[in-house]
Design an enzyme around this catalytic site. Structure first.
Site, short mmCIF file in Angstrom:
data_model
loop_
_atom_site.label_atom_id
_atom_site.label_comp_id
_atom_site.label_asym_id
_atom_site.label_seq_id
_atom_site.Cartn_x
_atom_site.Cartn_y
_atom_site.Cartn_z
NE ARG A 120 -3.98 -2.22 1.84
CZ ARG A 120 -3.94 -3.02 2.53
NH1 ARG A 120 -3.13 -3.11 3.43
NH2 ARG A 120 -4.86 -3.98 2.31
CE LYS A 142 0.08 13.95 -14.93
NZ LYS A 142 -0.26 14.42 -16.24
CD GLU A 184 7.86 16.38 -23.28
OE1 GLU A 184 7.45 17.33 -22.69
OE2 GLU A 184 7.51 15.25 -23.39
CE LYS A 226 6.24 17.38 -14.24
NZ LYS A 226 6.10 16.25 -15.27
NE ARG A 241 1.26 16.86 -13.26
CZ ARG A 241 2.00 16.04 -12.66
NH1 ARG A 241 1.60 16.25 -11.12
NH2 ARG A 241 3.06 15.34 -12.88
CG HIS A 248 1.64 15.52 -24.32
ND1 HIS A 248 2.64 16.88 -24.44
CD2 HIS A 248 2.45 14.70 -23.97
CE1 HIS A 248 3.72 16.69 -23.77
NE2 HIS A 248 3.87 15.40 -23.31
CG HIS A 252 -2.70 10.20 -28.20
ND1 HIS A 252 -2.29 9.16 -27.05
CD2 HIS A 252 -3.91 9.79 -28.59
CE1 HIS A 252 -3.07 8.23 -27.20
NE2 HIS A 252 -3.84 8.38 -28.05
N1 GLY Z 1 4.07 15.02 -18.05
C1 GLY Z 1 3.15 15.71 -17.83
C2 GLY Z 1 2.87 15.83 -16.08
O1 GLY Z 1 3.57 15.37 -15.64
O2 GLY Z 1 2.05 16.34 -15.83
#
Ligand code: GLY
Length: 365
Positions: A120, A142, A184, A226, A241, A248, A252
């Site tokens: 967990r 993420k 990026e 970031k 965010r 993208h 994509h």
């Molecule tokens: N790579 C996009 C984010 O981390 O939100």
């Protein structure tokens, strides 16, 4: 050393950036390891870095286990996740332990997710070894794997305890991978920092040629951007965010058309996707034409695709729009697009008419 804090309350952590850091990582990991052995998970491509990191842990008195997984996107799978979690359990990983992810985005995402669910939730440290993972995926929590229905559809937000970035590891990264990661970097300028885009125009060639100062500056600037955006919207709920997804949605569709293969790397698709997002913004009168041309010119100067043809995509526009309809960001029948009023002036638009997008793509072919 540059230290960039990611301010997320009790989930806060630092990103530390310095050339040669890998060989000194043990000193920084010692307080996190305590008296416990650490497990390093790496992919087969980073064997020399694994050896350097291992020596540094030993010098700091930290015992370690190494787990080496196959390189490539295929490792972001249930099968590899199961293999990894079984191995971490065999090694006696406890909740208070921190597993080290050494590699690119695949290893970071996989280890992040494995540690999010193991017992967990246990800890992890990111040591990213590609430019793309250094400036984007290693920061912000993420994590996840791919599903049959699409990429990154299974996952969790799980923040690392520490991120260590050694720009010198990029010396051995293939030039194409460095270029893809650079897309990026430039993205941060396009989002909300026109001065940084101008810096990229002036310094991108040096960075791509291996200039260490340019590389370190670009990584630190990108990570700071970031960290700021993630700090404002950790769970991507306010739309802030989501700005990081610039390029993208178009990208994509191109990646899907290329079968998510080495034919078009993610960063290359993002470059072409940003060019299309700016091109669409200019075509609909939102953004000055000179700005979209400046974006395309910088991709060409950097050896990155500036649109469909350069990305090797000749599919009909309708097919590309069909790929977009399967984008995981689709919600309530609409797809959020990142559009631009100019360089550094990106915003989220949830009302874009896919018919207009199709007409623009047909024109762009
Ligand atoms: N790579 C996009 C984010 O981390 O939100």
């Amino acid at each position: 050393m540059t230290i960039i804090p990611v301010a997320l309350g009790e989930r806060s952590y630092d990103v530390r950036i310095e050339g040669g850091l890998l060989a000194r990582a043990g000193e920084l990991l010692a307080p996190i390891a305590g008296k416990r052995a650490m497990t390093i998970v790496a992919d087969a491509n980073v064997a020399p870095h694994l050896a350097t990191l291992g020596r540094s842990l030993e010098a700091a008195g930290i015992a370690h286990h190494d787990v080496v997984l196959p390189a490539g996107e295929g490792s972001k799978s249930w099968a590899t996740l199961e293999r990894l979690t079984d191995r971490l359990l065999e090694l006696g990983t406890e909740r208070g332990d921190h597993v080290v992810a050494l590699g690119g985005g695949v290893i970071g995402d996989l280890v992040g997710f494995a540690t999010a669910i193991l017992k967990r939730g246990c800890g992890f440290v990111q040591i990213p070894t590609t430019l793309l993972s250094q400036v984007d995926s290693s920061v912000g929590g993420k994590t996840g794997i791919n599903a049959r229905a699409g990429k990154n559809l299974i996952g969790a937000f799980h923040q690392p305890r520490l991120v260590l970035i050694d720009p010198d590891v990029l010396d051995t990264l293939p030039a194409r991978q460095v270029r893809a990661g650079y897309a990026e970097v430039v993205k941060y300028g396009l989002i909300d920092d026109a001065d940084f885009f101008a810096w990229c125009e002036a310094n991108g060639a040096a960075l791509l040629a291996g200039d260490r100062d340019a590389r370190t500056h670009a990584i630190a600037h990108s990570v700071a951007a970031k960290a700021r955006i993630v700090g404002e919207d950790e769970f991507e709920t306010t739309g802030r965010r989501a700005l990081l997804n610039l390029g993208h949605t178009f990208g994509h569709a191109l990646e899907a058309e290329a079968g998510f293969s080495d034919r078009l790397l993610h960063g290359e698709a993002v470059a072409a996707g940003c060019a299309l997002a700016f091109g669409f913004s200019a075509a609909t009168g939102l953004c000055p034409r000179e700005d979209s041309e400046r974006v395309a010119a910088h991709w060409r100067a950097s050896g990155l695709p500036d649109g469909l043809a350069a990305a090797g995509i000749d599919a009909p526009a309708a097919k590309l729009v069909e790929h977009m309809r399967h984008d995981k960001k689709m919600a309530a029948g609409t797809l959020p697009f990142l559009l631009a009023r100019g360089i550094g002036q990106t915003y989220l638009d949830r009302t874009v008419d896919l018919g207009k997008v199709e007409a623009f793509l047909a024109e762009s072919r």
